[in-house]
Design an enzyme around this catalytic site. Structure first.
Site, PDB file in Angstrom:
ATOM      1  N   HIS B  61      -7.867  -4.550   9.482  1.00 20.41           N
ATOM      2  CA  HIS B  61      -6.445  -4.185   9.460  1.00 20.41           C
ATOM      3  C   HIS B  61      -6.368  -2.665   9.520  1.00 20.41           C
ATOM      4  O   HIS B  61      -6.798  -1.989   8.586  1.00 20.41           O
ATOM      5  CB  HIS B  61      -5.774  -4.707   8.185  1.00 20.41           C
ATOM      6  CG  HIS B  61      -5.806  -6.199   8.083  1.00 20.41           C
ATOM      7  ND1 HIS B  61      -4.800  -7.003   8.573  1.00 20.41           N
ATOM      8  CD2 HIS B  61      -6.744  -7.048   7.581  1.00 20.41           C
ATOM      9  CE1 HIS B  61      -5.102  -8.277   8.352  1.00 20.41           C
ATOM     10  NE2 HIS B  61      -6.285  -8.333   7.756  1.00 20.41           N
ATOM     11  N   LEU B  62      -5.847  -2.155  10.629  1.00 23.57           N
ATOM     12  CA  LEU B  62      -5.752  -0.699  10.775  1.00 23.57           C
ATOM     13  C   LEU B  62      -4.388  -0.177  10.310  1.00 23.57           C
ATOM     14  O   LEU B  62      -4.194   1.032  10.200  1.00 23.57           O
ATOM     15  CB  LEU B  62      -6.021  -0.283  12.224  1.00 23.57           C
ATOM     16  CG  LEU B  62      -7.442  -0.566  12.733  1.00 23.57           C
ATOM     17  CD1 LEU B  62      -7.605  -0.075  14.169  1.00 23.57           C
ATOM     18  CD2 LEU B  62      -8.503   0.070  11.840  1.00 23.57           C
ATOM     19  N   ASN B  93      -0.711  -7.825  11.874  1.00 24.84           N
ATOM     20  CA  ASN B  93       0.333  -7.757  10.839  1.00 24.84           C
ATOM     21  C   ASN B  93       0.739  -6.309  10.591  1.00 24.84           C
ATOM     22  O   ASN B  93       0.636  -5.777   9.493  1.00 24.84           O
ATOM     23  CB  ASN B  93      -0.087  -8.466   9.551  1.00 24.84           C
ATOM     24  CG  ASN B  93      -1.420  -8.008   9.002  1.00 24.84           C
ATOM     25  OD1 ASN B  93      -2.205  -7.373   9.699  1.00 24.84           O
ATOM     26  ND2 ASN B  93      -1.682  -8.321   7.756  1.00 24.84           N
ATOM     27  N   ASP B 150      -2.726 -13.563  11.328  1.00 24.94           N
ATOM     28  CA  ASP B 150      -3.508 -13.335  10.112  1.00 24.94           C
ATOM     29  C   ASP B 150      -2.701 -12.726   8.969  1.00 24.94           C
ATOM     30  O   ASP B 150      -1.851 -11.870   9.171  1.00 24.94           O
ATOM     31  CB  ASP B 150      -4.702 -12.429  10.396  1.00 24.94           C
ATOM     32  CG  ASP B 150      -5.612 -12.329   9.184  1.00 24.94           C
ATOM     33  OD1 ASP B 150      -6.080 -13.378   8.733  1.00 24.94           O
ATOM     34  OD2 ASP B 150      -5.813 -11.214   8.679  1.00 24.94           O
ATOM     35  N   HIS B 177      -5.854 -17.901  10.045  1.00 20.11           N
ATOM     36  CA  HIS B 177      -5.984 -17.676   8.597  1.00 20.11           C
ATOM     37  C   HIS B 177      -5.753 -19.049   7.967  1.00 20.11           C
ATOM     38  O   HIS B 177      -4.633 -19.553   7.988  1.00 20.11           O
ATOM     39  CB  HIS B 177      -4.906 -16.660   8.198  1.00 20.11           C
ATOM     40  CG  HIS B 177      -4.710 -16.482   6.728  1.00 20.11           C
ATOM     41  ND1 HIS B 177      -4.951 -15.285   6.085  1.00 20.11           N
ATOM     42  CD2 HIS B 177      -4.258 -17.325   5.761  1.00 20.11           C
ATOM     43  CE1 HIS B 177      -4.670 -15.410   4.800  1.00 20.11           C
ATOM     44  NE2 HIS B 177      -4.244 -16.627   4.571  1.00 20.11           N
ATOM     45  N   HIS B 230     -12.320 -15.441   8.294  1.00 13.83           N
ATOM     46  CA  HIS B 230     -12.899 -15.196   6.957  1.00 13.83           C
ATOM     47  C   HIS B 230     -13.141 -16.454   6.129  1.00 13.83           C
ATOM     48  O   HIS B 230     -12.516 -16.688   5.102  1.00 13.83           O
ATOM     49  CB  HIS B 230     -12.066 -14.201   6.169  1.00 13.83           C
ATOM     50  CG  HIS B 230     -10.556 -14.372   6.256  1.00 13.83           C
ATOM     51  ND1 HIS B 230      -9.918 -15.568   6.070  1.00 13.83           N
ATOM     52  CD2 HIS B 230      -9.584 -13.465   6.498  1.00 13.83           C
ATOM     53  CE1 HIS B 230      -8.613 -15.394   6.188  1.00 13.83           C
ATOM     54  NE2 HIS B 230      -8.384 -14.119   6.461  1.00 13.83           N
ATOM     55  N   ASP B 305     -12.698  -7.996   7.227  1.00 12.92           N
ATOM     56  CA  ASP B 305     -11.312  -8.130   6.764  1.00 12.92           C
ATOM     57  C   ASP B 305     -10.880  -6.844   6.047  1.00 12.92           C
ATOM     58  O   ASP B 305     -10.152  -6.897   5.044  1.00 12.92           O
ATOM     59  CB  ASP B 305     -11.148  -9.349   5.850  1.00 12.92           C
ATOM     60  CG  ASP B 305      -9.690  -9.742   5.656  1.00 12.92           C
ATOM     61  OD1 ASP B 305      -8.816  -9.195   6.366  1.00 12.92           O
ATOM     62  OD2 ASP B 305      -9.420 -10.587   4.792  1.00 12.92           O
ATOM     63  N   HIS B 309      -5.179  -0.722   1.036  1.00 13.33           N
ATOM     64  CA  HIS B 309      -3.914  -0.645   0.301  1.00 13.33           C
ATOM     65  C   HIS B 309      -3.921   0.652  -0.501  1.00 13.33           C
ATOM     66  O   HIS B 309      -4.955   1.034  -1.058  1.00 13.33           O
ATOM     67  CB  HIS B 309      -3.738  -1.829  -0.649  1.00 13.33           C
ATOM     68  CG  HIS B 309      -3.502  -3.131   0.045  1.00 13.33           C
ATOM     69  ND1 HIS B 309      -2.357  -3.387   0.769  1.00 13.33           N
ATOM     70  CD2 HIS B 309      -4.253  -4.252   0.133  1.00 13.33           C
ATOM     71  CE1 HIS B 309      -2.428  -4.618   1.269  1.00 13.33           C
ATOM     72  NE2 HIS B 309      -3.573  -5.155   0.908  1.00 13.33           N
TER      73      HIS B 309
END
Lengths: 316, 426
Positions: B61-62, B93, B150, B177, B230, B305, B309
């Site tokens: 997740h970039l 996302n 995802d 997912h 995952h 994954d 955050h």
């Protein structure tokens, strides 16, 4: 009479849960509480032992009796008390718990009593501030002062908990009361049976060294003390979808007057508030077999003892 | 440029010989021992480090566009390079969700200045709402390599059926997912002994497994390719194994934390939110199953994954903390410690899971370690001890369960897009 050896020293800084307390720690707190219980019967039930202490009661979840009980305990010991509840405070303005506690702590606080819906919040607070942290209920994790007051009350019925047969009836999954009680009771050598619908039993609950029964009659025939837990009707999304109806719950797991006649020896406890007609019939709650109001009185004494010990006090 | 004293690992190299590699114009010109630098030629001595085809993390997740306070394409690519990855596939996302070609192209454009290739994964459904399929064809033409919602499953079985049929026409996998949201609700960790002790609502493994079973059946029925994101449970792994044995187009990936850590960590660390992710940390039996699946080939790829955050998002009450942890920077060390040092996988097998297989699942060109091939390389060692402390975090966020842990094995650099990136510890 003391149950702890002469060399014993109470070294706990916080009360996060009974999981962190040894059997000796628990017995020591209960012994101390006995002295405070006597003080409560005096004409002037006050001791100024916390006169120089400032305590904040941090309640992120609604609570009536636990909060009142803590507050009374604090006031009877002469502490300065401030109350914080999430509904009318900065939490509503989006301040993080960490910022809130650090701000409060900057006002020189000695102890924090905290209730929160998330397990682990008392532990989290120990990482944020230096004050002693007392867990007044963290989600479905622990509620140690409730378990201590329950054990105190059980010892009034019979001073030795070793080998006592304790039944806990109701919603085991969502109860912090039951977790702390199981941990404490097992440490003190009691036998525990959990009784309730299978959907109320958490996975692997037998790991605690307890037995599970789905038969109330069998359980009441066995036990010395039956502790009924509150069905949390306010948690519509959770508890109430796990059984068909309150009517069926009461039919299968509610304690009734007939049980008292059939099994003449067991005593009845409940952490409150009771749903009359659900966990037990009204007459059962009001019968002389119930010690529910004793639990409430004892709660103040137990909380006085805990506050005293965590404030750095030694034997009374 | 001359790269000295490297031990090649690839399909045709076991890593038991030391050699030198000459690169010019981004192409491997010469592989051979005893090469010496020509006049004016840049030279670097790797002192016996391994070299393999460049690694690819097919699940990161970039956060850009939309959540640049957590990570940007630039910072995420820096973390990828530090972890030894020359390519990543990033999940959609974002905000706006990567559900149209313009967002796909924006991400690719933004990544051009980094040394890492970024391959966007587009949404299966418009706005990730799970209701109707997004413009997969257009996104594929713009550079999307797979489709996924995802973070959320494609929940409606009919939508999943349509997505598999439509994407199979494009030759692109659907990455799901796997989570039955009713069964998992409102879990904050694995449902098991530890969740019972901690009083935290649990997400049972069965919530993942019933969705994996559904998707394998749908893949069989439609002929589509489902890639199970995952994977984390023994039963889930066994379902994929059974599906593969039946000849169904199903592949899967596993994150290092799922073959390393168990749910006990949440109790041990007293509710540290850097151990909260989805799927949650499971049990030792599940960890063992992940390793079994890697060894027998059921599990095709190692992914991370990587889910950054911000500090203020993670430093909160456990039940309020978002799911997700960093992964790019520590993936090799954990794989090395748990799979190579324990002799579960050899280096060739590890490179397959880190490079060949993810690239093949996403239909990317095969990378070769031979003269005339594109120089897309990862350099790594297996013995260096180092600590993943705060100053060595390349991601914009810091939410790693491995912070301040002593690790063994490090990716010392990459060569990609004509440039050599050396990872120096700070």
């Amino acid at each position: 009479m003391s149950n702890t050896s002469a060399e014993y020293e109470f070294k706990q800084k916080h009360l996060l849960g009974l999981a962190d307390y040894s059997a000796e720690d628990i017995l020591y707190v209960l012994d101390q509480a006995r002295s405070f219980r006597e003080i409560l019967d005096r004409p002037v039930p006050k001791v100024p032992t916390l006169r120089d202490k400032t305590i904040v009661n941090l309640f992120y979840e609604n609570s009536t009796r636990t909060r009142l009980s803590f507050e009374l305990a604090q006031k009877r010991m002469g502490a300065d008390v401030v109350n914080f509840s999430a509904s009318n405070s900065s939490a509503k303005k989006g301040e993080s718990l960490k910022d809130t506690i650090r701000n409060i702590s900057s006002m020189k606080i000695d102890m924090v009593v905290v209730r929160h819906e998330s397990p682990g919040v008392p532990h989290f607070l120990t990482q944020c501030v230096d004050a002693a942290i007392l867990n007044a209920g963290d989600g479905a994790h622990e509620h140690p002062t409730q378990a201590l007051l329950d054990m105190f009350t059980m010892r009034q019925i019979s001073s030795e908990l070793k080998g006592r047969k304790i039944a806990i009836i109701g919603d085991i999954s969502h109860s912090r009361v039951v977790r702390s009680n199981i941990i404490g009771l097992k440490k003190l050598g009691a036998e525990v049976v959990l009784c309730g619908p299978k959907t109320f039993m958490p996975v692997f609950v037998e790991d605690y060294g307890v037995n599970v029964s789905y038969d109330l009659d069998e359980t009441l025939a066995w036990c010395d003390i039956a502790m009924a837990l509150r069905i949390q009707l306010e948690r519509q999304d959770r508890a109430t979808e796990l059984f068909p109806s309150l009517r069926e719950y009461h039919e299968r797991f509610g304690i009734k007057m007939g049980h008292l006649e059939k099994y003449p020896d067991f005593r009845i406890m409940h952490p409150g508030p009771i749903n009359r007609g659900v966990e037990m019939e009204s007459e059962v709650a009001d019968s002389d077999r119930a010690v529910i109001l004793d639990q409430v009185t004892n709660g103040v004494a137990v909380r006085m003892a805990v506050l005293y010990l965590l404030s750095g006090g030694t034997r009374v | 440029m001359l790269l000295k004293n490297l031990r090649p690992v690839s399909k045709s190299h076991k890593g038991d010989e030391t050699t030198d590699i000459r690169i010019s114009d981004g192409i491997i010109k010469k592989i051979g021992s005893g090469l010496s630098a020509e006049k004016g030629e840049e030279s670097h001595d790797f002192k016996g480090a391994y070299v393999s085809p460049g690694w690819m993390d097919m699940h990161v997740h970039l956060r850009e566009p939309g959540f640049e306070h957590k990570e940007t394409i630039k910072s995420g690519c820096a973390a990828a390079a530090f972890g030894g990855f020359t390519a990543v596939a990033c999940m959609p996302n974002t905000k706006p969700a990567t559900h149209t070609r313009d967002v796909v192209e924006f991400i690719i454009k933004k990544s051009e200045s980094t040394p890492v290739h970024v391959h966007p994964i587009g949404c299966v459904t418009k706005d990730r709402k799970g209701e109707s399929i997004a413009e997969m064809g257009d996104m594929k033409d713009g550079g999307a390599v797979a489709f996924s919602d995802d973070g959320d499953p494609v929940y409606d079985s009919q939508v999943m059926r349509v997505a598999l049929e439509y994407s199979s026409m494009l030759g692109v996998p659907i990455i799901n997912h796997e989570e039955d949201l009713e069964l998992s609700r409102p879990g904050h960790m694995n449902e098991g002994r530890v969740s019972t002790r901690l009083g935290l609502d649990g997400t049972p493994g069965i919530a993942e497994e019933v969705m994996i079973a559904r998707d394998i059946l749908l893949a069989e029925y439609t002929g589509g390719h489902v890639h199970v994101a995952h994977i984390s449970t023994r039963r889930g792994m066994e379902l994929v194994r059974e599906g593969k044995a039946r000849g169904i187009k199903v592949t899967t990936e596993v994150c290092p934390h799922h073959f390393d850590l168990t749910d006990d960590e949440i109790e041990r660390t007293k509710f540290n939110t850097n151990f909260k992710m989805h799927p949650p940390l499971r049990t030792q039996d599940d960890v063992d199953a992940m390793i079994e699946g890697l060894v027998d080939g059921t599990i095709d790829a190692i992914c991370t994954d990587h889910a950054p955050h911000a500090i203020e998002e993670k430093e909160v009450e456990f039940i309020y903390a978002p799911n997700g942890i960093l992964g790019l920077e520590t993936a090799w060390a954990i794989s090395n410690m748990r799979l190579f040092k324990t002799k579960k996988l050899d280096l060739q097998q590890l490179v397959e899971k880190l490079s060949d297989n993810p690239r093949s699942i996403l239909n990317l060109d095969e990378l070769k370690l031979e003269e005339g091939a594109l120089a897309n390389l990862t350099f790594f060692n297996t013995d260096e001890e180092w600590t993943f402390d705060l100053k060595n975090v390349r991601s914009k966020s810091k939410n790693s369960p491995y912070l301040d842990q002593k690790l063994t094995g490090r990716a010392v650099g990459i060569f990609n897009k004509g440039q050599l990136v050396l990872n120096e510890l700070k």
